[in-house]
Each structure stands twice: as structure tokens, then as C-alpha cells.
Write an enzyme that holds these catalytic residues in place. Structure first.
Site, PDB file in Angstrom:
ATOM      1  N   LYS A  81       0.823  -1.209   0.000  1.00 40.85           N
ATOM      2  CA  LYS A  81       0.000   0.000   0.000  1.00 40.85           C
ATOM      3  C   LYS A  81       0.857   1.259   0.000  1.00 40.85           C
ATOM      4  O   LYS A  81       0.640   2.169  -0.783  1.00 40.85           O
ATOM      5  CB  LYS A  81      -0.917   0.041   1.248  1.00 40.85           C
ATOM      6  CG  LYS A  81      -1.847  -1.140   1.376  1.00 40.85           C
ATOM      7  CD  LYS A  81      -2.730  -1.033   2.629  1.00 40.85           C
ATOM      8  CE  LYS A  81      -1.967  -1.042   3.945  1.00 40.85           C
ATOM      9  NZ  LYS A  81      -1.242  -2.294   4.226  1.00 40.85           N
ATOM     10  N   ARG A  92      11.498  -5.518   4.978  1.00 46.73           N
ATOM     11  CA  ARG A  92      11.230  -4.088   4.737  1.00 46.73           C
ATOM     12  C   ARG A  92      12.172  -3.177   5.517  1.00 46.73           C
ATOM     13  O   ARG A  92      12.446  -3.387   6.682  1.00 46.73           O
ATOM     14  CB  ARG A  92       9.790  -3.779   5.138  1.00 46.73           C
ATOM     15  CG  ARG A  92       9.495  -2.282   5.264  1.00 46.73           C
ATOM     16  CD  ARG A  92       8.032  -1.980   5.223  1.00 46.73           C
ATOM     17  NE  ARG A  92       7.228  -2.627   6.237  1.00 46.73           N
ATOM     18  CZ  ARG A  92       5.897  -2.637   6.236  1.00 46.73           C
ATOM     19  NH1 ARG A  92       5.218  -2.039   5.264  1.00 46.73           N
ATOM     20  NH2 ARG A  92       5.234  -3.235   7.188  1.00 46.73           N
ATOM     21  N   ARG A 135      11.031  -1.082  11.151  1.00 45.23           N
ATOM     22  CA  ARG A 135       9.956  -0.887  12.105  1.00 45.23           C
ATOM     23  C   ARG A 135      10.012  -1.912  13.229  1.00 45.23           C
ATOM     24  O   ARG A 135      10.296  -3.070  12.987  1.00 45.23           O
ATOM     25  CB  ARG A 135       8.602  -0.991  11.388  1.00 45.23           C
ATOM     26  CG  ARG A 135       8.233   0.281  10.660  1.00 45.23           C
ATOM     27  CD  ARG A 135       7.086   0.086   9.721  1.00 45.23           C
ATOM     28  NE  ARG A 135       5.935  -0.581  10.318  1.00 45.23           N
ATOM     29  CZ  ARG A 135       4.792  -0.782   9.670  1.00 45.23           C
ATOM     30  NH1 ARG A 135       4.653  -0.347   8.433  1.00 45.23           N
ATOM     31  NH2 ARG A 135       3.798  -1.401  10.259  1.00 45.23           N
ATOM     32  N   ARG A 166      -9.728   0.804   9.066  1.00 42.85           N
ATOM     33  CA  ARG A 166      -9.353  -0.584   9.302  1.00 42.85           C
ATOM     34  C   ARG A 166     -10.436  -1.345  10.053  1.00 42.85           C
ATOM     35  O   ARG A 166     -10.275  -2.522  10.316  1.00 42.85           O
ATOM     36  CB  ARG A 166      -8.086  -0.609  10.152  1.00 42.85           C
ATOM     37  CG  ARG A 166      -6.803  -0.986   9.385  1.00 42.85           C
ATOM     38  CD  ARG A 166      -5.656  -0.849  10.369  1.00 42.85           C
ATOM     39  NE  ARG A 166      -4.463  -1.536   9.994  1.00 42.85           N
ATOM     40  CZ  ARG A 166      -3.419  -0.981   9.383  1.00 42.85           C
ATOM     41  NH1 ARG A 166      -3.457   0.258   8.993  1.00 42.85           N
ATOM     42  NH2 ARG A 166      -2.336  -1.693   9.150  1.00 42.85           N
ATOM     43  N   ARG A 219      -0.911  -9.310  13.177  1.00 40.10           N
ATOM     44  CA  ARG A 219      -1.374  -8.272  12.247  1.00 40.10           C
ATOM     45  C   ARG A 219      -2.269  -8.871  11.158  1.00 40.10           C
ATOM     46  O   ARG A 219      -3.257  -8.265  10.753  1.00 40.10           O
ATOM     47  CB  ARG A 219      -0.183  -7.527  11.661  1.00 40.10           C
ATOM     48  CG  ARG A 219       0.434  -6.580  12.703  1.00 40.10           C
ATOM     49  CD  ARG A 219       1.852  -6.200  12.388  1.00 40.10           C
ATOM     50  NE  ARG A 219       1.983  -5.427  11.179  1.00 40.10           N
ATOM     51  CZ  ARG A 219       3.149  -5.197  10.572  1.00 40.10           C
ATOM     52  NH1 ARG A 219       4.267  -5.695  11.081  1.00 40.10           N
ATOM     53  NH2 ARG A 219       3.195  -4.472   9.483  1.00 40.10           N
TER      54      ARG A 219
HETATM   55  P1  ADP Z   1       2.278  -1.798   3.223  1.00 41.50           P
HETATM   56  O1  ADP Z   1       2.299  -0.289   3.185  1.00 41.50           O
HETATM   57  O2  ADP Z   1       1.062  -2.375   2.587  1.00 41.50           O
HETATM   58  O3  ADP Z   1       2.512  -2.350   4.587  1.00 41.50           O
HETATM   59  P2  ADP Z   1       4.851  -1.604   1.775  1.00 41.50           P
HETATM   60  O4  ADP Z   1       4.532  -0.750   0.597  1.00 41.50           O
HETATM   61  O5  ADP Z   1       5.615  -1.012   2.879  1.00 41.50           O
HETATM   62  O6  ADP Z   1       3.503  -2.304   2.326  1.00 41.50           O
HETATM   63  O7  ADP Z   1       5.607  -2.918   1.234  1.00 41.50           O
HETATM   64  C1  ADP Z   1       6.128  -3.885   2.126  1.00 41.50           C
HETATM   65  C2  ADP Z   1       7.523  -4.305   1.668  1.00 41.50           C
HETATM   66  O8  ADP Z   1       7.428  -5.047   0.458  1.00 41.50           O
HETATM   67  C3  ADP Z   1       8.465  -3.142   1.389  1.00 41.50           C
HETATM   68  O9  ADP Z   1       9.773  -3.514   1.771  1.00 41.50           O
HETATM   69  C4  ADP Z   1       8.363  -2.955  -0.138  1.00 41.50           C
HETATM   70  O10 ADP Z   1       9.603  -2.458  -0.678  1.00 41.50           O
HETATM   71  C5  ADP Z   1       8.093  -4.367  -0.614  1.00 41.50           C
HETATM   72  N1  ADP Z   1       7.158  -4.424  -1.756  1.00 41.50           N
HETATM   73  C6  ADP Z   1       6.125  -3.599  -2.038  1.00 41.50           C
HETATM   74  N2  ADP Z   1       5.479  -3.983  -3.163  1.00 41.50           N
HETATM   75  C7  ADP Z   1       6.125  -5.095  -3.612  1.00 41.50           C
HETATM   76  C8  ADP Z   1       5.939  -5.961  -4.746  1.00 41.50           C
HETATM   77  N3  ADP Z   1       4.961  -5.775  -5.625  1.00 41.50           N
HETATM   78  N4  ADP Z   1       6.804  -7.004  -4.884  1.00 41.50           N
HETATM   79  C9  ADP Z   1       7.795  -7.208  -3.966  1.00 41.50           C
HETATM   80  N5  ADP Z   1       8.020  -6.433  -2.892  1.00 41.50           N
HETATM   81  C10 ADP Z   1       7.198  -5.379  -2.707  1.00 41.50           C
HETATM   82  P1  ADP Z   2       1.012  -2.111   7.697  1.00 41.39           P
HETATM   83  O1  ADP Z   2       2.270  -1.798   7.017  1.00 41.39           O
HETATM   84  O2  ADP Z   2       1.031  -3.361   8.500  1.00 41.39           O
HETATM   85  O3  ADP Z   2      -0.201  -2.037   6.858  1.00 41.39           O
HETATM   86  P2  ADP Z   2       0.637   0.427   9.133  1.00 41.39           P
HETATM   87  O4  ADP Z   2       1.879   1.199   9.054  1.00 41.39           O
HETATM   88  O5  ADP Z   2      -0.524   0.833   8.294  1.00 41.39           O
HETATM   89  O6  ADP Z   2       0.954  -1.099   8.907  1.00 41.39           O
HETATM   90  O7  ADP Z   2       0.141   0.363  10.653  1.00 41.39           O
HETATM   91  C1  ADP Z   2       1.005  -0.028  11.692  1.00 41.39           C
HETATM   92  C2  ADP Z   2       0.204  -0.227  12.968  1.00 41.39           C
HETATM   93  O8  ADP Z   2      -0.414   1.013  13.334  1.00 41.39           O
HETATM   94  C3  ADP Z   2      -0.935  -1.238  12.890  1.00 41.39           C
HETATM   95  O9  ADP Z   2      -0.518  -2.576  13.099  1.00 41.39           O
HETATM   96  C4  ADP Z   2      -1.855  -0.727  14.004  1.00 41.39           C
HETATM   97  O10 ADP Z   2      -1.366  -1.093  15.284  1.00 41.39           O
HETATM   98  C5  ADP Z   2      -1.702   0.785  13.875  1.00 41.39           C
HETATM   99  N1  ADP Z   2      -2.708   1.368  12.965  1.00 41.39           N
HETATM  100  C6  ADP Z   2      -2.477   2.002  11.789  1.00 41.39           C
HETATM  101  N2  ADP Z   2      -3.620   2.404  11.231  1.00 41.39           N
HETATM  102  C7  ADP Z   2      -4.617   2.020  12.069  1.00 41.39           C
HETATM  103  C8  ADP Z   2      -6.047   2.111  12.039  1.00 41.39           C
HETATM  104  N3  ADP Z   2      -6.702   2.695  11.001  1.00 41.39           N
HETATM  105  N4  ADP Z   2      -6.731   1.585  13.083  1.00 41.39           N
HETATM  106  C9  ADP Z   2      -6.106   1.006  14.123  1.00 41.39           C
HETATM  107  N5  ADP Z   2      -4.784   0.869  14.211  1.00 41.39           N
HETATM  108  C10 ADP Z   2      -4.039   1.360  13.184  1.00 41.39           C
END
Ligand code: ADP
Ligand code: ADP
Ligand code: ZN
Length: 221
Positions: free
Chosen positions: A20, A134, A168, A95, A179
Site C-alpha cells: 500500500k 522491509r 519498524r 481498518r 497483524r
Molecule cells: P504496506 O504499506 O502495505 O505495509 P509496503 O509498501 O511497505 O507495504 O511494502 C512492504 C515491503 O514489500 C516493502 O519492503 C516494499 O519495498 C516491498 N514491496 C512492495 N510492493 C512489492 C511488490 N509488488 N513485490 C515485492 N516487494 C514489494
Molecule cells: P502495515 O504496514 O502493517 O499495513 P501500518 O503502518 O498501516 O501497517 O500500521 C502499523 C500499525 O499502526 C498497525 O498494526 C496498528 O497497530 C496501527 N494502525 C495504523 N492504522 C490504524 C487504524 N486505522 N486503526 C487502528 N490501528 C491502526
């Protein structure tokens, strides 16, 4: 991106580590609208030691969801800022169903509505590798991955040249399963909610990052 049909208020949904943030950053540049990550906002609050940050830290480290009250207040305040007037991409919010309902209410009060909700689908089995590999630039926030996206020059950020990177606290094998559980139990019910409103689009996120971006652009044009 061309085409006047491009949406203005978007939600990017998907499991933790599904890509995302990576895609939202790209869309932000193409569409000229801000990327709002509630995870980033909460981590900033934790780092700053605010009251919200103090409440949220242990919950985040356990891979659970922070309270709806905190999140709804955070988004209400953030979306009221001027840079959101042209639109925004929500990443990580809503969420839960109460968060989605609060968002609808918030927008309705301003005479606004959502344009699209896009789910980036990725099978659970892929996410452990995505999450544990990541890391991000400590200075500019650019995202990287041990296997899928290393800096062009080892140890140096492609974007800003910084040599400092961070991982992180919640990106561990132990926390991933909590998660994922939270995602399936509390967030997945939003999919039928938005499908019923005719807003939901789904794209296959289990592919190369650029292929995912191309699909996103197709859906938004
Ligand atoms: P989210 O915001 O949904 O938690 P991220 O965008 O941070 O996910 O992506 C999680 C990890 O996977 C990061 O290290 C990113 O560089 C990698 N990543 C994102 N998209 C892809 C993809 N299509 N294929 C492989 N790795 C990816
Ligand atoms: P991910 O990469 O796993 O999608 P985020 O960076 O979006 O993670 O979120 C990290 C953490 O922050 C979540 O595991 C949760 O604890 C908290 N968090 C983020 N957004 C929300 C939300 N909309 N509602 C509740 N908790 C949240
Ligand atoms: Zn950088």
C-alpha cells in the site's frame, strides 16, 4: 496520469506488507494528491512522545489495532488541513467498520464522498517475506526491501543520499501473524461494505511493483 475520471478521494486497502505505502507514494506524485498513512502518523506520535503515541506504542508492537476513537480523531484533524482540499489517498485507514462509518459521516458533513476503494490483494504466505525484509530511509522515508528493492548503491538512499535506514519495531515474524489476524477479522469486512456501495476495485498485488502500478493507473484513469 491522464483522464479526467481520475478519482480524488481514494482508499488503498490491503494486508500488512501488501504494498500500500509503496503504491500510494507513486500515486501521490501522479495524481497530485496527498498520501495519508495512519501508520506513519502513529509512528510519528510515538517518536514525538505525545499522549496518543504513549497509548499507541504497546498496541502497535503487539500487532493489534489502536482504538477507533484515536484514529477517527486523527483523520478528522488531518483531512481538515488545506492540502487535503484537492483529495487524498488513505493508506491504512479505515481498518474497522466503525472507522469506515465515521469516515462516511465526516465526508458527508463536508458534502464530499469517496471516489474509489482499491484493494491490493496479496496471499498471506507472501507477506512474511515482504514485512521482515522491509526497511526505509531514515531521512526521506523512501521504502526498500532486502530482496525486492535494494538501493542502487548499497547503503545509500536512491532519493536523498542518506546512509541511515530504519526498520519498524513491529516488522517481526512474531508480530506478523497478529497483524494478519487483525486484518482478516477486523478489516476484511470492509470489502463487502465498499462493494455494496459500488466503490470497490481489486487488483493483484502479488506481482512486480511496476506491474501493480500499471494496474492501479488503469483502474484510476
Ligand atoms: P504496506 O504499506 O502495505 O505495509 P509496503 O509498501 O511497505 O507495504 O511494502 C512492504 C515491503 O514489500 C516493502 O519492503 C516494499 O519495498 C516491498 N514491496 C512492495 N510492493 C512489492 C511488490 N509488488 N513485490 C515485492 N516487494 C514489494
Ligand atoms: P502495515 O504496514 O502493517 O499495513 P501500518 O503502518 O498501516 O501497517 O500500521 C502499523 C500499525 O499502526 C498497525 O498494526 C496498528 O497497530 C496501527 N494502525 C495504523 N492504522 C490504524 C487504524 N486505522 N486503526 C487502528 N490501528 C491502526
Ligand atoms: Zn532517503
Amino acid at each position: 496520469m491522464s483522464g479526467s475520471g481520475a478519482g480524488k478521494r481514494l482508499i488503498l486497502m490491503g494486508p500488512p506488507g501488501g504494498g500500500k505505502g509503496t503504491q500510494a507514494k507513486r500515486l501521490q506524485e501522479r495524481l497530485g494528491i496527498v498520501h495519508l498513512s495512519t501508520g506513519d502518523m502513529l509512528r510519528a506520535a510515538v517518536a514525538a512522545g505525545t499522549a496518543v503515541g504513549k497509548q499507541a506504542k504497546a498496541v502497535m508492537d503487539a500487532g493489534k489495532l489502536v482504538s477507533d476513537e484515536i484514529l477517527v480523531a486523527m483523520i478528522a484533524e488531518r483531512t481538515a488541513k488545506e492540502d487535503c482540499a484537492k483529495g487524498f489517498i488513505l493508506d491504512g485507514f479505515p481498518r474497522t467498520l466503525p472507522q469506515a462509518e465515521a469516515l462516511d459521516k465526516l465526508l458527508a458533513e463536508k458534502g464530499q464522498k469517496l471516489d474509489k476503494v482499491i484493494e491490493v490483494t496479496v496471499p498471506d504466505a507472501r507477506l512474511i517475506e515482504r514485512i521482515t525484509g522491509r526497511f526505509t530511509c531514515a531521512k526521506c522515508g523512501e521504502g526498500y526491501h532486502d530482496k525486492f528493492k535494494q538501493p542502487r548503491v548499497a547503503g545509500v538512499c536512491d532519493v536523498c543520499g542518506s546512509k541511515e535506514f530504519i526498520r519498524r519495531a513491529d516488522d517481526t515474524v512474531e508480530t506478523v501473524s497478529a497483524r494478519l489476524k487483525a486484518y482478516h477479522a477486523q478489516t476484511a469486512p470492509l470489502l463487502p461494505y465498499y462493494r455494496a456501495k459500488g466503490l470497490l476495485e481489486q487488483i493483484d498485488g502479488d506481482r512486480d511493483m511496476n506491474a501493480v502500478t500499471i494496474d492501479l493507473e488503469r483502474v484510476l484513469t
